[in-house]
Every structure is written in C-alpha cells, then in structure tokens.
Design a protein around this motif. Structure first.
Motif, PDB file in Angstrom:
ATOM      1  N   SER A  98       0.815  -1.227   0.000  1.00 15.47           N
ATOM      2  CA  SER A  98       0.000   0.000   0.000  1.00 15.47           C
ATOM      3  C   SER A  98       0.845   1.273   0.000  1.00 15.47           C
ATOM      4  O   SER A  98       0.315   2.376  -0.095  1.00 15.47           O
ATOM      5  CB  SER A  98      -0.986   0.000   1.167  1.00 15.47           C
ATOM      6  OG  SER A  98      -0.296  -0.124   2.373  1.00 15.47           O
ATOM      7  N   TYR A  99       2.181   1.145   0.104  1.00 15.98           N
ATOM      8  CA  TYR A  99       3.071   2.299  -0.094  1.00 15.98           C
ATOM      9  C   TYR A  99       3.588   2.338  -1.530  1.00 15.98           C
ATOM     10  O   TYR A  99       4.221   3.300  -1.939  1.00 15.98           O
ATOM     11  CB  TYR A  99       4.281   2.260   0.842  1.00 15.98           C
ATOM     12  CG  TYR A  99       3.980   2.262   2.317  1.00 15.98           C
ATOM     13  CD1 TYR A  99       2.730   2.627   2.807  1.00 15.98           C
ATOM     14  CD2 TYR A  99       4.956   1.892   3.235  1.00 15.98           C
ATOM     15  CE1 TYR A  99       2.465   2.606   4.169  1.00 15.98           C
ATOM     16  CE2 TYR A  99       4.699   1.884   4.595  1.00 15.98           C
ATOM     17  CZ  TYR A  99       3.454   2.236   5.049  1.00 15.98           C
ATOM     18  OH  TYR A  99       3.203   2.212   6.394  1.00 15.98           O
ATOM     19  N   VAL A 100       3.381   1.236  -2.265  1.00 15.91           N
ATOM     20  CA  VAL A 100       3.850   1.159  -3.649  1.00 15.91           C
ATOM     21  C   VAL A 100       2.744   1.602  -4.603  1.00 15.91           C
ATOM     22  O   VAL A 100       2.967   2.366  -5.524  1.00 15.91           O
ATOM     23  CB  VAL A 100       4.317  -0.280  -3.995  1.00 15.91           C
ATOM     24  CG1 VAL A 100       4.699  -0.381  -5.467  1.00 15.91           C
ATOM     25  CG2 VAL A 100       5.500  -0.684  -3.116  1.00 15.91           C
ATOM     26  N   LYS A 139      -2.020  -7.287  -4.453  1.00 18.71           N
ATOM     27  CA  LYS A 139      -0.768  -6.582  -4.168  1.00 18.71           C
ATOM     28  C   LYS A 139      -0.188  -5.864  -5.378  1.00 18.71           C
ATOM     29  O   LYS A 139      -0.433  -6.247  -6.517  1.00 18.71           O
ATOM     30  CB  LYS A 139       0.265  -7.590  -3.643  1.00 18.71           C
ATOM     31  CG  LYS A 139       0.011  -7.992  -2.203  1.00 18.71           C
ATOM     32  CD  LYS A 139       1.138  -8.833  -1.671  1.00 18.71           C
ATOM     33  CE  LYS A 139       0.932  -9.066  -0.180  1.00 18.71           C
ATOM     34  NZ  LYS A 139       1.920  -9.991   0.368  1.00 18.71           N
ATOM     35  N   ALA A 140       0.614  -4.837  -5.092  1.00 15.06           N
ATOM     36  CA  ALA A 140       1.395  -4.161  -6.129  1.00 15.06           C
ATOM     37  C   ALA A 140       2.396  -5.157  -6.706  1.00 15.06           C
ATOM     38  O   ALA A 140       2.646  -6.211  -6.116  1.00 15.06           O
ATOM     39  CB  ALA A 140       2.119  -2.962  -5.526  1.00 15.06           C
ATOM     40  N   THR A 141       2.984  -4.831  -7.851  1.00 17.50           N
ATOM     41  CA  THR A 141       3.890  -5.756  -8.539  1.00 17.50           C
ATOM     42  C   THR A 141       5.343  -5.264  -8.477  1.00 17.50           C
ATOM     43  O   THR A 141       5.599  -4.112  -8.120  1.00 17.50           O
ATOM     44  CB  THR A 141       3.503  -5.865 -10.025  1.00 17.50           C
ATOM     45  OG1 THR A 141       3.649  -4.559 -10.614  1.00 17.50           O
ATOM     46  CG2 THR A 141       2.063  -6.322 -10.188  1.00 17.50           C
ATOM     47  N   VAL A 142       6.263  -6.144  -8.847  1.00 16.83           N
ATOM     48  CA  VAL A 142       7.685  -5.782  -8.912  1.00 16.83           C
ATOM     49  C   VAL A 142       7.886  -4.617  -9.888  1.00 16.83           C
ATOM     50  O   VAL A 142       8.671  -3.703  -9.626  1.00 16.83           O
ATOM     51  CB  VAL A 142       8.543  -6.994  -9.359  1.00 16.83           C
ATOM     52  CG1 VAL A 142       9.986  -6.571  -9.620  1.00 16.83           C
ATOM     53  CG2 VAL A 142       8.511  -8.097  -8.317  1.00 16.83           C
ATOM     54  N   GLY A 153       6.143  -6.836   0.938  1.00 18.01           N
ATOM     55  CA  GLY A 153       5.997  -7.951  -0.014  1.00 18.01           C
ATOM     56  C   GLY A 153       5.117  -7.526  -1.166  1.00 18.01           C
ATOM     57  O   GLY A 153       4.047  -6.976  -0.935  1.00 18.01           O
ATOM     58  N   VAL A 154       5.590  -7.734  -2.405  1.00 15.28           N
ATOM     59  CA  VAL A 154       4.777  -7.411  -3.586  1.00 15.28           C
ATOM     60  C   VAL A 154       4.630  -8.667  -4.432  1.00 15.28           C
ATOM     61  O   VAL A 154       5.344  -9.656  -4.226  1.00 15.28           O
ATOM     62  CB  VAL A 154       5.419  -6.279  -4.435  1.00 15.28           C
ATOM     63  CG1 VAL A 154       5.426  -4.968  -3.677  1.00 15.28           C
ATOM     64  CG2 VAL A 154       6.821  -6.656  -4.893  1.00 15.28           C
ATOM     65  N   GLU A 155       3.722  -8.611  -5.368  1.00 14.65           N
ATOM     66  CA  GLU A 155       3.501  -9.730  -6.293  1.00 14.65           C
ATOM     67  C   GLU A 155       4.790  -9.966  -7.081  1.00 14.65           C
ATOM     68  O   GLU A 155       5.295  -9.048  -7.729  1.00 14.65           O
ATOM     69  CB  GLU A 155       2.346  -9.348  -7.229  1.00 14.65           C
ATOM     70  CG  GLU A 155       1.848 -10.453  -8.139  1.00 14.65           C
ATOM     71  CD  GLU A 155       1.181 -11.573  -7.370  1.00 14.65           C
ATOM     72  OE1 GLU A 155       0.399 -11.279  -6.456  1.00 14.65           O
ATOM     73  OE2 GLU A 155       1.473 -12.742  -7.697  1.00 14.65           O
TER      74      GLU A 155
END
Ligand SMILES: [Zn+2]
Length: 420
Positions: free
Chosen positions: A284-286, A336-339, A369-371
């Motif tokens: 959620s910060y990405v 989730k956000a991704t790499v 942790g991101v996708e």
C-alpha cells in the motif's frame, strides 16, 4: 563522373547491407538471456536490504531462522538464512523493533528490556550459525562476509522509544551493534512527531531532546533514519544532522499518496544532503490499494478493537489480534502491487535526483511484499526488472548496496571528525 557516382552508390549499398547483417544477426534479448544476465549481475554486486522485522520473531521462538521454510506456507515468515542465500541477498539490517508505549519511566524500562532481548537474539543467531551469517558493524564487514559466502547481519533499531530520555543509551546500543535508529514509529514520541499519529493533528517536528539525539547519533556514528517521521520532523532532522540521513523503508509520494512516503521535495532535500531513500515493498506504499469495501470494513473494525496492531503491549492480546487479522486477510485477500510498480519508484528517484540516492528496504515480516517478490528468496526479481529497464551493472550495484554503504561510510567519517 558517372563511374564516381556508381562507386558512391556501391559504397552506400555495402554500408546498408553490412548494417543489416549486423542488426539481424545480433541475438535478440529473450526473457531467458535477460534472466541469465540479471543473475550474473545479482551475484556479483553487494545486495543490501535496510529493513526487515524478522528479528521480532526471534526471541523465545520455536521458529528457527537457520532452517529453510517454504515460502507462502503459514508461519514460514519472509526471511530465513537459507532463503536469503537462495535469493542472493548478501546483507540484511535486522530491525530491533519496539512498539510505542507509555512515555513513563516504567514504559522506558520495558522498552529497553525488549530492545535488549531482541538485540541479544540477533547476536545469538550469528553465534548459532557462524557458517551462514556474521554480525556486520561496518561497510567493510559486509563486503568481507560477501566474499566469504556468508550473509551479513546488520542491526537497526526501529523506534527511538528504547532510548527513553537517557542519551547515553544510544552509545550503549551502538556498542552492542546497532547502526541505525529510526527515530519514531507510528506514534509521536519524545524525539519527534510521527507521520501517522492522528491523535494529535499538530506536527511539532523534532523536539529539543530530539535535537540532542541527532547530535549524539552523529557523534557515535549511528545512522539517523527518517522513515515514519512526520514531514516537519524530516526537515528539522535534515537541518540539524551533520551527516547524511536515510529513509530505511519509504517509497515515493508522487507515485503513491501516503504520509509514510517521501514527497519529491523531500527526496531532493535528502539527496542534497547526500542521503538515500530505500524503497519499501509494503504494497500500500507502492500503489494505492484498489477499493475493497468488505476488507476495509473488517480491517476498520479490528483497528477500533485493538488500535495499532504493532503497538499492542500485551503478548496474549497481540497473538489474538494477529489471528483475527490473518482471518481477514484470508477472507478478503488484498491485490498486491507488482515488482514492476516497485521498480517504478526506483526509476522515479533516479529521474528526480540521479542513481546515487536510492536503494532497497523491503519491510519483510513487517508487512512488506509485492507480487513477484513476496519473500527473500525472490529478491532476484528486482534485479531482473532493473536489467529489463536497461540499467547497467554499475547502476544496479549502487542501487543494491553501493549507495547505502557510501552513506554509512560518510556517517563514520563525520563521527571520527566530531570525536577528534
Ligand atoms: Zn516500519
């Protein structure tokens, strides 16, 4: 005249033809060759993560950091030493985290006890697994341990709460191995105001005592970490610190609106002082989470019931809260956000101030942790994406470790100057 024109035409045809042959014969950068190139770079450069909360799992646990746990399995955590090796992560700053409690003598005593217990646990890990990991106190230690094929364990302290109101505690923690202090956590403390404390909307920034704390950090050679600090605290700290400062796990506000992230102006100021922002993997910060009303409602209810989860002081209550949060996560999973989106933050900093002021701070085991990079065994994915964006080995070496080690070296140099 005519023959000269013909010769000229022949030369042109030859040039075009050879360029075509060269172009068409160049092997295309397939996913496979990209991965192979990224793997080589990832293995060659020093890779450093400046923030994880894995140390909080260590004291009194049956969970063993020296044993490999299957990623994603319940209770496996995001980091253990075998998975660190697997993911090619050379150095980790293990954070000694203490949730913000009462600002009383009793509160400070308890905070110090917990900090010392966690600190001991990190040192005990190094004693128990000397073939896998060594305690690192300087940049040189990290480079040496990398050569030896062992992981480097640095120690950071998340929240200055265990310093209490006793300045000499800082040097005591430093002597025990702590090398950075995140001045506050999710609530205001005696040192400075937090970016996420809504109980008191006024942002008072760095306190008088906080100024002494920053000066003492500069003197002993402790890195000052502004992650979690409020905007005013950030600028106050920058103004008084004689050494460059870091944000050990924060991302860019321009790409994801959050008080925990740094604005472009803050990133410019940080870089202007030689410091570094270590991009945080907390989803959620990405990227702003996609609307998920059922999940939000359930989380809000838990928030009302327990307050900030990590500030719960009672062990039994904390365990119960954790279980209820896990149940909500299972019922209403978060996308989730991704790499790719994570690397967008790195690229944003580079575009803004250049490649010398950005790094990586996962916040694994603290929500990070991101996708595609959801535990330490997948760290390589970040390098792969950087190579895909055309980043050179030299640039990647700076991002992964060179920049933070440079800042660390400068902090040591400032300390030497102040002491002499
Ligand atoms: Zn944090």
């Amino acid at each position: 005249m005519r023959s000269r024109r013909l010769r000229f035409r022949a030369v042109l045809i030859f040039l075009f033809a050879s360029a075509f042959v060269q172009f068409s014969c160049r092997p295309e950068l397939t996913e496979e060759s990209l991965a192979a190139r990224a793997r080589k770079i990832h293995d060659r450069v020093l890779t450093v993560d400046t923030h994880c909360d894995t140390a909080s799992r260590l004291p009194g646990a049956t969970w063993d950091i020296g044993v490999r746990h299957e990623p994603g399995e319940r209770g496996s955590g995001k980091i253990d030493l075998p998975r660190m090796a697997e993911g090619g992560l050379d150095a980790e700053f293990f954070a000694v985290f203490v949730g913000q409690g009462e600002r009383t003598e009793q509160g400070y005593t308890r905070a110090k006890e917990w900090a010392l217990k966690t600190l001991d646990a990190v040192r005990a890990m190094c004693d128990k697994y000397p073939n896998l990991v060594g305690l690192a106190l300087t940049p040189a230690d990290a480079y040496r341990l990398e050569k030896e094929g062992r992981r480097a364990a640095f120690i950071g302290m998340e929240n200055g709460y265990p310093v209490g109101k006793t300045l000499s505690n800082l040097e005591e923690y430093y002597k025990l191995g702590v090398r950075y202090v995140t001045l506050c956590h999710s609530r205001d403390n005696d040192i400075c105001d937090s970016s996420t404390d809504r109980q008191d909307p006024e942002d008072r920034g760095l306190s008088e005592f906080g100024r002494e704390v920053v000066a003492e950090c500069n003197r002993v050679g402790m890195i000052v970490d502004v992650s979690h600090a409020s905007d005013k605290s950030f600028y106050d700290i920058l103004k008084v610190s004689k050494a460059p400062i870091i944000a050990s796990h924060s991302s860019c506000r321009a790409l994801c609106e959050s008080p925990r992230n740094l604005s472009d102006d803050m990133i410019r100021a940080l870089a202007g002082n030689g410091g570094v922002i270590q991009i945080c993997f907390l989803s959620s910060y990405v990227r702003a989470p996609k609307p998920n009303p059922e999940r939000e409602k359930a989380l809000k209810e838990l928030q009302a019931k327990y307050g900030a989860r990590r500030d719960i002081q009672d062990e039994a209550v904390r365990k119960k809260a954790m279980e209820e949060y896990q149940a909500v996560n299972a019922q209403y999973p978060e996308e989730k956000a991704t790499v790719k989106e994570l690397v967008d933050h790195i690229e944003h900093v580079i575009k803004l101030v250049g490649v010398d002021y950005v790094g990586i701070g996962t916040d694994f085991d603290g929500g990070g942790g991101v996708e595609g990079c959801d535990d330490v065994s997948q760290m390589f994915r970040v390098t792969e994406e950087l190579v895909r964006r055309g980043r050179t080995e030299k640039e990647i070496a700076k991002i992964w470790g060179g920049n933070i080690m440079r800042v660390f070296g400068q902090v040591i140099a400032v300390s030497r100057n102040l002491k002499s």
